[in-house]
Write an enzyme that holds these catalytic residues in place. Structure first.
Site, PDB file in Angstrom:
ATOM      1  N   LYS B  36     -96.353  69.771  46.337  1.00 47.10           N
ATOM      2  CA  LYS B  36     -97.107  70.433  45.274  1.00 47.10           C
ATOM      3  C   LYS B  36     -98.602  70.445  45.590  1.00 47.10           C
ATOM      4  O   LYS B  36     -99.254  71.496  45.546  1.00 47.10           O
ATOM      5  CB  LYS B  36     -96.837  69.706  43.945  1.00 47.10           C
ATOM      6  CG  LYS B  36     -97.532  70.330  42.750  1.00 47.10           C
ATOM      7  CD  LYS B  36     -97.451  69.427  41.502  1.00 47.10           C
ATOM      8  CE  LYS B  36     -96.123  69.534  40.806  1.00 47.10           C
ATOM      9  NZ  LYS B  36     -96.035  70.745  39.944  1.00 47.10           N
ATOM     10  N   ARG B 106     -99.348  64.456  37.673  1.00 42.81           N
ATOM     11  CA  ARG B 106     -97.969  64.727  38.124  1.00 42.81           C
ATOM     12  C   ARG B 106     -97.726  64.104  39.489  1.00 42.81           C
ATOM     13  O   ARG B 106     -98.588  64.124  40.359  1.00 42.81           O
ATOM     14  CB  ARG B 106     -97.741  66.236  38.263  1.00 42.81           C
ATOM     15  CG  ARG B 106     -97.652  67.007  36.966  1.00 42.81           C
ATOM     16  CD  ARG B 106     -97.287  68.465  37.293  1.00 42.81           C
ATOM     17  NE  ARG B 106     -96.859  69.200  36.117  1.00 42.81           N
ATOM     18  CZ  ARG B 106     -97.657  69.969  35.378  1.00 42.81           C
ATOM     19  NH1 ARG B 106     -98.943  70.081  35.689  1.00 42.81           N
ATOM     20  NH2 ARG B 106     -97.168  70.607  34.322  1.00 42.81           N
ATOM     21  N   GLY B 115     -87.277  65.653  38.614  1.00 44.48           N
ATOM     22  CA  GLY B 115     -86.984  64.809  37.454  1.00 44.48           C
ATOM     23  C   GLY B 115     -86.929  63.325  37.740  1.00 44.48           C
ATOM     24  O   GLY B 115     -86.645  62.526  36.860  1.00 44.48           O
ATOM     25  N   MET B 117     -89.391  61.327  38.968  1.00 39.90           N
ATOM     26  CA  MET B 117     -90.596  60.520  38.744  1.00 39.90           C
ATOM     27  C   MET B 117     -91.351  61.008  37.505  1.00 39.90           C
ATOM     28  O   MET B 117     -90.992  62.013  36.907  1.00 39.90           O
ATOM     29  CB  MET B 117     -91.462  60.553  39.992  1.00 39.90           C
ATOM     30  CG  MET B 117     -90.832  59.727  41.125  1.00 39.90           C
ATOM     31  SD  MET B 117     -91.796  59.788  42.619  1.00 39.90           S
ATOM     32  CE  MET B 117     -91.771  61.534  42.976  1.00 39.90           C
ATOM     33  N   ARG B 362     -94.031  77.628  46.033  1.00 35.14           N
ATOM     34  CA  ARG B 362     -93.208  76.940  47.026  1.00 35.14           C
ATOM     35  C   ARG B 362     -92.149  77.918  47.515  1.00 35.14           C
ATOM     36  O   ARG B 362     -91.904  78.931  46.845  1.00 35.14           O
ATOM     37  CB  ARG B 362     -92.542  75.698  46.431  1.00 35.14           C
ATOM     38  CG  ARG B 362     -91.697  76.019  45.228  1.00 35.14           C
ATOM     39  CD  ARG B 362     -91.131  74.752  44.591  1.00 35.14           C
ATOM     40  NE  ARG B 362     -90.508  75.091  43.314  1.00 35.14           N
ATOM     41  CZ  ARG B 362     -90.048  74.193  42.448  1.00 35.14           C
ATOM     42  NH1 ARG B 362     -90.148  72.904  42.706  1.00 35.14           N
ATOM     43  NH2 ARG B 362     -89.482  74.567  41.321  1.00 35.14           N
ATOM     44  N   HIS B 478     -55.566  63.913  58.753  1.00 35.46           N
ATOM     45  CA  HIS B 478     -54.741  64.970  59.348  1.00 35.46           C
ATOM     46  C   HIS B 478     -54.833  66.254  58.537  1.00 35.46           C
ATOM     47  O   HIS B 478     -55.062  67.345  59.066  1.00 35.46           O
ATOM     48  CB  HIS B 478     -53.289  64.491  59.434  1.00 35.46           C
ATOM     49  CG  HIS B 478     -52.354  65.518  59.988  1.00 35.46           C
ATOM     50  ND1 HIS B 478     -51.586  66.323  59.179  1.00 35.46           N
ATOM     51  CD2 HIS B 478     -52.080  65.879  61.258  1.00 35.46           C
ATOM     52  CE1 HIS B 478     -50.869  67.135  59.930  1.00 35.46           C
ATOM     53  NE2 HIS B 478     -51.145  66.884  61.200  1.00 35.46           N
ATOM     54  N   SER B 786     -64.487  66.245  78.076  1.00 36.85           N
ATOM     55  CA  SER B 786     -64.629  66.764  76.729  1.00 36.85           C
ATOM     56  C   SER B 786     -64.680  65.557  75.804  1.00 36.85           C
ATOM     57  O   SER B 786     -63.775  64.722  75.810  1.00 36.85           O
ATOM     58  CB  SER B 786     -63.439  67.657  76.385  1.00 36.85           C
ATOM     59  OG  SER B 786     -63.539  68.067  75.041  1.00 36.85           O
ATOM     60  N   ASP B 791     -61.899  60.182  67.920  1.00 41.18           N
ATOM     61  CA  ASP B 791     -61.350  58.901  68.353  1.00 41.18           C
ATOM     62  C   ASP B 791     -62.436  57.976  68.872  1.00 41.18           C
ATOM     63  O   ASP B 791     -62.369  56.764  68.679  1.00 41.18           O
ATOM     64  CB  ASP B 791     -60.276  59.122  69.426  1.00 41.18           C
ATOM     65  CG  ASP B 791     -58.956  59.550  68.798  1.00 41.18           C
ATOM     66  OD1 ASP B 791     -58.939  59.753  67.570  1.00 41.18           O
ATOM     67  OD2 ASP B 791     -57.954  59.668  69.511  1.00 41.18           O
ATOM     68  N   CYS B 853     -65.149  68.232  71.617  1.00 40.45           N
ATOM     69  CA  CYS B 853     -64.079  68.900  70.879  1.00 40.45           C
ATOM     70  C   CYS B 853     -63.682  68.125  69.644  1.00 40.45           C
ATOM     71  O   CYS B 853     -62.708  68.449  68.985  1.00 40.45           O
ATOM     72  CB  CYS B 853     -62.876  69.135  71.777  1.00 40.45           C
ATOM     73  SG  CYS B 853     -62.099  67.605  72.337  1.00 40.45           S
ATOM     74  N   TYR B 873     -71.006  72.916  76.175  1.00 39.91           N
ATOM     75  CA  TYR B 873     -70.440  73.645  75.042  1.00 39.91           C
ATOM     76  C   TYR B 873     -70.046  72.707  73.921  1.00 39.91           C
ATOM     77  O   TYR B 873     -69.904  71.509  74.121  1.00 39.91           O
ATOM     78  CB  TYR B 873     -69.227  74.489  75.482  1.00 39.91           C
ATOM     79  CG  TYR B 873     -68.009  73.685  75.870  1.00 39.91           C
ATOM     80  CD1 TYR B 873     -67.088  73.280  74.899  1.00 39.91           C
ATOM     81  CD2 TYR B 873     -67.761  73.339  77.191  1.00 39.91           C
ATOM     82  CE1 TYR B 873     -65.966  72.545  75.244  1.00 39.91           C
ATOM     83  CE2 TYR B 873     -66.645  72.605  77.554  1.00 39.91           C
ATOM     84  CZ  TYR B 873     -65.752  72.207  76.578  1.00 39.91           C
ATOM     85  OH  TYR B 873     -64.646  71.470  76.909  1.00 39.91           O
TER      86      TYR B 873
END
Lengths: 901, 901
Positions: B36, B106, B115, B117, B362, B478, B786, B791, B853, B873
């Site tokens: 601000k 402020r 909201g 503070m 803003r 899963h 990869s 895991d 992956c 990739y």
């Protein structure tokens, strides 16, 4: 013979002569000449009567196998040169029809690989030299028998003509001629058979048996080299962790014969008694026999000494009586060799027509009690120093001194095999539940607890059982770990057996054992036997105590024990533990009068409700710690906060669920729902360890309070205490911070409340790869690290120790891994993580205390690694403490040697 | 006011003035001045009409909170100096009874914390200045109403006197005087109440309400600073990952009033339409009102422009009509700000007695379609370049463009909540088994598959379901992983709901849903609703395509997809995937006509018996690969060999077991025994991955053959193929070597048999810490790595993604972890392992292909990490490919920026 074309290798020395003027090898050249060759050379250097010979180096073998089975080009020249030396020394000529030199061709690798590789004897015999041998020995039968043996052996080993062709011919001949025993055949019979053997070779190969002794020699050498890479040898090496690139040396040596009449003999002996270690010359021999005859056990060998003869009430003549002069010479050889090698030796000798020849010397195998006595005696005799005595004892074998073993003479019927999970032998009546074990044991019965697999709720039954048998699980399964901790014999993962707990039946292939039937298990071998097999109690001799004193003076790492019960703690101290490195507090919750409170904790709806049963558990835990602290009397006691997932505390049967429901004032459905909610797909990676403390801080709080109230009370009683509070399974620094704050807050509270101050430490287990990576940060909070290498191995490998059993053996067989990583620390993987954590931890906190409390803490190879990486202590199950002490001493010696080198 | 004693901080600048001559701050000082304050300063620099004020820096807040709530000693002087400037500029004096300057105080942190503070308005009013205000404004009622509001707010925020004391007094007063609405109270009423309020303050605190404006000011500043550390704000920051040490700035600004009569007004506006992105000025205002009134929604705001008015068929006057001159000035402000900030702005303004004041600017919040349109339009207008356009779009929000969403206007009744596991909304009839899903779907019904948790055997039912709901499991369970892969909406781990599959009931708190009842799930929010809630279909506009073109031009990493079915593969290509990064071959075994063969493989006794059903599976697998290769047309297709433990392929019900037994020609007991034998304690760490290939090489052989026969056939058909065979779960180099040899052997066989040659690669997944440690050795064999970060996260943390759900949320709430490591890659732990593996792998094989992956391949933050660490990739589920492309482009820009910096 194929030779590689000349090159750099022509400068290399491939052949070392021995038993001649200017023996070229020695005992220190074992890597190059193999054990046998190096020792033959050494004996020859000592002036002992060794038949002359030559050793072709192991490097030649590597050259041979890695160059498509061709010899180095210079080998031929070197070999001929050495051979000439043998001929000259021995007064015989290779291939000469008058005074033929016969040769043995034997493999001899760096490490002994008994029976794995090929040997050819009597080499040099042919249709001409056999006649010379007959004349020389004056025994044509002997000569033709030797010749047919040579053809048979050479054809099999070198030419690839199967042995059975020749034994068939022999059997046919005996049938045709109405003969039964080989000894009934005379010289002419053997001569006829030699002809038949030679014809068979032509029939099989299309070419005659080689008559040229030089051709025979090259063939034999090549065959021995090639046998290094035969499947049998490769498998053997894989099983024993020996590398393929060592290669084998070949020893070509003048043959001597112990079967040249009544003035000939052959024997084996030990410079001291290998069973007891007593300093008495000990051995066996046979008159007019070959070495193989002694080993084969066809004829009963005679005692070497008159003392032996008396001790064994033998009626056979001792060598000392039969050939006193040769015996006196042998005694001199014995004294010379033992003084030289400074160890008990295993000797082979042959007496050919009154002349003694030494064929082998090597360190003698011995029982563990003998090994102890030998080591201690030899220090007394000034032969070796204490460090060498300590080096000489294999830590793994100490185990047999600490547990009962099966009487080796007793008969036994093996029902099945499993993993040797916890050493010792035990017999008892079979029971199929922990509850039955407790009931039966309560009536004074000795029981063997048989389970598919055990779980923490079986702990009571495991405690009272003489032995434990499971059909699932590996070396670090629950049953195995707990059994080793308690010193109870255990066979785990006996997959050949099937357990039907409902029917109360244990079944083997064709046998069904019912509840109450007696079985015996041998936890050192992994065998399960029917009925009661007698056992022998262990004795800890004075030699043991003496050696352990030296061990303790040498080692630099502390040895602690993993223990939670007063009994375990006391055992640990009796075995020389210098503290407790892991006290698993959850084991304290399984007693009948505690488990219900624990289950109420689990069933509670909120923190407030949980605090009620926790308050009831507090006095129990406090009392546990009071007892541990009192027993350990100022030694450090590392206490791990609650670790396992909560569902481990819940029962599985409907009856038990109902019981809990009643006790908790709720219904079975609610209990089942909660049990179901807690069930986990991968409990190893689930809601456990410090994750419990973060989500249920009141549990950690109760435990901390129990620890510190106990510490205050024991301090008040005038004893020392040193609790080390260990926070398990930390992955994130904040976990450790939150729980360390909690523990320290409770410590302050207790000190304020009691007005008693005491020392304590707060640290963590390093058992997750992530903890390793952030070890530096963790060390800002942790005052000690204890490597939980069981779990660290599981997560590093992604391998559950409970499930690995189904394939880990295949992995070893196929050579994918060398060792079970749960038994011997995986230095390449898990070890690197340990090293990283040590480095990062110490960099941030130089006085960080470092230990290991996984199963590896009792494994000698792993202990060596712990020394190298700079740990302060290892911790293992009480019964392994002596082993760990010895291994730590050896590790200290090993590391010292490396630094000096 | 308490000041810290002098020191280094006295040299520091704590206060920055704005809206005066010589504004000291600017938009680039956001970290110091808060959002601000920085923007107020920036507007003021641009010459826009900003009420003068000052910003106390966020550093002051940190000083305050970390020095026991004391101010820096120099602050007083700097504050007074700046205040003097405000007075001069504004023509009013703080505390002056004639022309009183009133202030707003402020908070304003670096990031918006709406909201969280405290704020104090009308500061400077006291019994004297209130009269001045009444005179100035000509409205005593306004003045006393403002004063009583100030007392109420100040007493609550600064003095700690609860708000309700004052509202009670007001209510009492209204009752006593027969008044209902606040608007009925006149100046005298408010004056009376001010007296009552002041008396209440004395009653509560024992001291009067502060009359000294300077004392008021210090109190308010301290209160705002202190509110930075209130529990609400701390929790908010933890939830949003904001650090505590940022602190908040405080803005002290001259009050302007939009409620000073009919020539006053207040409003908010957007420089363009935030819903559509269209370039039209858009906003709302209220005549004679305060800012709070617009936000509070008590009065209906009026349209800003005539166009708006027309579009919304409003009868209320537009500002453009009411105050055309002020409106024209506001339009100029709009143009100036958008040209300056080069982005759509959200403005707040107040018109006091005909004069326009700007109170805030803003970047405006916008919908995702609007964000796309704004970005593309602004490039067209030359305001920003393409890179900036790409930077502007939040990749996570692209998701809503790719899936149906709930109609926001539709009513809905929420049954329960779970994790937003796979985005999109779907309605359908509830079914409780995969089989039922297939049956119902076969009849044309739309179904939602409801399971406690899913397993691979549910795959058929998951495919046909409109949506998937599970009551267990986390974001990477899963169900979640498969659903995201298929683009099917999924709510996972809805623990508030209970599933009874046998009774076919889904129950919420007080509702029971039976099979066939309709529910709706919102996979983006994790909500489960009763009945059918209307959804809105996604539209991919031209702006989307345009932006994605720029994205592809910028990014340097490839984006592949995880896909195994032709449908997935086609979706992936449609979304711009450049290959398949993970094809999980086991998903291909679950079709009804294949699973039986797979089960026969499992039940077979030996290799020979296994080869029979494997031969039957071969043509199916080959056909799968033919289709994938054909669709991907020469793009790389990474195929992972069989990965899950075999028991995943066995059924659980007795009926199914019986069916298998019949088909396999054996009895149920045998099947059960085998199933039991295969059961694992920790399947994640069990007999799976390459461990299957080592123990059952014939399975890998069949798969390799299927891959290469397919490659040959597609090559023959004239298409390109690039199979990358991936060996999973490697922990030991020898595993990879053995299986790579096998794969290469089969490839050669197929090429020889078919006479067709093709390219292929063999590589491995890096998903275990041990593989990371030996990555150098592994790279000798592997042509690509990869990273299987699912895991790898599980093993690095020792955390099962299936079980983490029970505590991971508590971990986040307690601030133990910031992010779920299964959603956003844990850079500190798992990331270090990835870095080590990249380093060691590339060192040994410089052209090693590197990709990811795991689920992280579709997470923007993780993609950024992948770029930094140098991967070639990322691979993610087809529906996340556009997100990954965008994130990769932003990562490329980010990394570029860092390198240039």
């Amino acid at each position: 013979m194929t030779m590689t074309k000349g090159g750099a290798e022509d400068k290399q020395k491939w052949v070392y002569a021995f038993g001649v003027n200017g023996t070229e090898g020695g005992a220190d050249m074992r890597d190059l000449l193999g054990g046998k060759g190096a020792n033959l050379a050494e004996m020859s250097r000592l002036g002992l009567p060794v038949p002359p010979g030559l050793t072709i180096t192991a490097e030649t073998c590597i050259h041979y196998t890695s160059n498509a089975n061709t010899f180095p080009s210079d080998l031929d020249k070197q070999l001929r040169h050495a051979l000439a030396g043998i001929e000259e020394t021995f007064g015989a000529r290779f291939g000469d029809a008058e005074t033929p030199l016969l040769l043995s061709v034997r493999s001899g690798a760096r490490a002994s690989m008994p029976g794995m590789m090929d040997t050819v004897l009597n080499l040099g015999l042919n249709d001409a030299t056999v006649e010379g041998l007959a004349r020389q020995s004056g025994d044509a039968r002997f000569a033709y028998d030797s010749y047919r043996r040579f053809i048979q052996m050479y054809a099999d080993v070198v030419l690839g003509v199967d042995y059975h062709h020749f034994s068939d011919l022999l059997e046919e001949y005996k049938e045709d001629n109405g003969l039964t025993l080989d000894t009934e055949l005379g010289a002419e019979d053997w001569k006829t058979l030699v002809g038949a053997f030679e014809a068979k070779v032509i029939e099989e190969l299309g070419s005659p048996f080689p008559q040229d002794p030089v051709e025979q020699l090259w063939g034999a050498i090549g065959a021995v080299f090639a046998s290094w890479m035969n499947q049998r040898a490769i498998t053997y090496r894989q099983l024993h962790g020996l590398p393929d690139d060592w290669g084998t040396a070949v020893n070509v040596q003048a043959m001597v014969f112990g079967n040249m009449g009544e003035d000939s003999a052959t024997g084996v002996c030990f410079t001291r008694n290998p069973s007891t270690g007593e300093n008495q010359f000990y051995g066996e021999y046979l008159i007019n026999a070959q070495g193989e005859d002694v080993v084969a056990g066809i004829r009963t060998p005679q005692p070497l000494t008159i003392a032996d003869k008396a001790a064994s009430h033998s009626t056979m003549l001792a060598l000392e009586e039969v050939m006193p002069e040769v015996f006196a010479e042998l005694v001199k050889v014995r004294d010379r060799l033992e003084a030289h090698y400074k160890d008990m030796q295993d000797l082979e000798f042959t007496i050919q027509q009154g002349k003694l020849w030494m064929l082998q010397t090597r360190a003698g195998k011995r029982t563990t009690p003998a090994a102890l006595k030998l080591a201690v005696d030899m220090v007394g005799e000034g032969l070796i120093d204490k460090a060498e005595a300590v080096r000489r004892i294999d830590p793994a074998r100490l185990d047999q001194l600490l547990h009962p073993t099966l009487d080796p003479d007793a008969e036994h019927h093996i029902l099945g095999r499993g993993l040797p999970a916890s050493p010792g032998a035990a017999s008892g009546k079979v029971v199929f539940t922990a509850a039955a074990a407790e009931t039966w044991a309560g009536k004074g019965e000795k029981v063997i607890l048989v389970r598919r697999e055990t779980s923490p709720e079986d702990i009571g039954g495991m405690h009272v059982a003489e032995g434990i048998l499971t059909v699932r699980g590996g070396m670090t399964s629950h049953a195995a770990v707990v059994a080793r901790g308690m010193g109870t014999p255990c066979v785990a993962g006996a997959g050949e057996l099937r357990v039907d707990a409902e029917a109360k039946e244990l079944s083997a292939d064709d046998e069904v054992i019912k509840e109450g039937d007696v079985i015996t298990i041998d936890g050192a071998k992994g065998e399960v036997m029917l009925g009661r097999v007698p056992t022998i109690k262990p004795e800890m001799t004075g030699d043991f105590a003496t050696l352990m004193e030296w061990v303790d003076a040498i080692r630099t790492m502390e040895v602690r024990a993993n223990a939670e019960t007063p009994l375990d703690a006391q055992t640990a101290r009796d075995f020389g533990a210098e503290g407790i490195g892991l006290s698993r507090t959850e084991h304290m919750f399984f007693d009948a009068d505690r488990i219900l409170h624990m289950r109420q904790v689990i069933l509670a709806h909120d923190e407030e409700e949980r605090r009620i049963p926790l308050a009831k558990l507090l006095p129990y835990q406090r009392q546990d710690f009071i007892e541990l602290f009192t027993i350990m009397d100022g030694l450090p006691v590392t206490i791990r906060l609650l670790d396992p997932p909560l569902h481990e505390f819940l029962p599985h049967t409907d009856d038990e669920l109902a019981e809990i429901a009643t006790a908790a004032g709720t219904d079975v459905e609610t209990v089942k729902a909660r049990a179901d909610q807690l069930r986990e797909v991968n409990p190893m990676l689930g809601h456990r360890g410090c994750r419990l403390g973060i989500t249920y801080p009141e549990i950690s709080e109760m435990q901390a309070r129990a620890i510190f109230e106990a510490a205050a009370e024991v301090t008040k009683a005038g004893k020392g205490v040193m609790p080390e509070v260990m926070i398990p399974l930390v992955a994130v620094k904040r976990e450790l911070d939150v729980l360390t704050d909690l523990v320290r807050r409770v410590a302050e509270e207790v000190m304020d409340e009691t007005g008693i101050r005491f020392e304590y430490m707060v640290g963590t287990m390093i058992e997750l790869p992530r903890a390793v990576l952030i070890a530096g940060d963790i060390a800002e909070t942790a005052e000690f690290f204890s490597f939980g290498t069981n779990d660290l191995t599981q997560t590093t490998y992604g391998l559950s120790r409970d499930d690995a059993g189904s394939f880990i053996e295949i992995y070893r067989q196929k050579g994918v891994i060398e060792n079970d990583p749960f038994v011997t620390l995986d230095v390449e993987g898990v070890g690197e993580l340990v090293r990283i954590a040590v480095e990062r931890g110490r960099a941030r906190r130089p006085n960080l205390e470092l230990g290991i409390c996984g199963e590896h803490g009792g494994d000698p190879a792993s202990i060596h690694f712990c020394q190298k990486v700079g740990l302060d202590y290892v911790s293992c199950s009480p019964y392994r403490v002596p082993i760990a002490r010895l291994a730590a001493a050896q590790a200290a010696l090993g590391v010292e040697a490396e630094i000096n080198a």
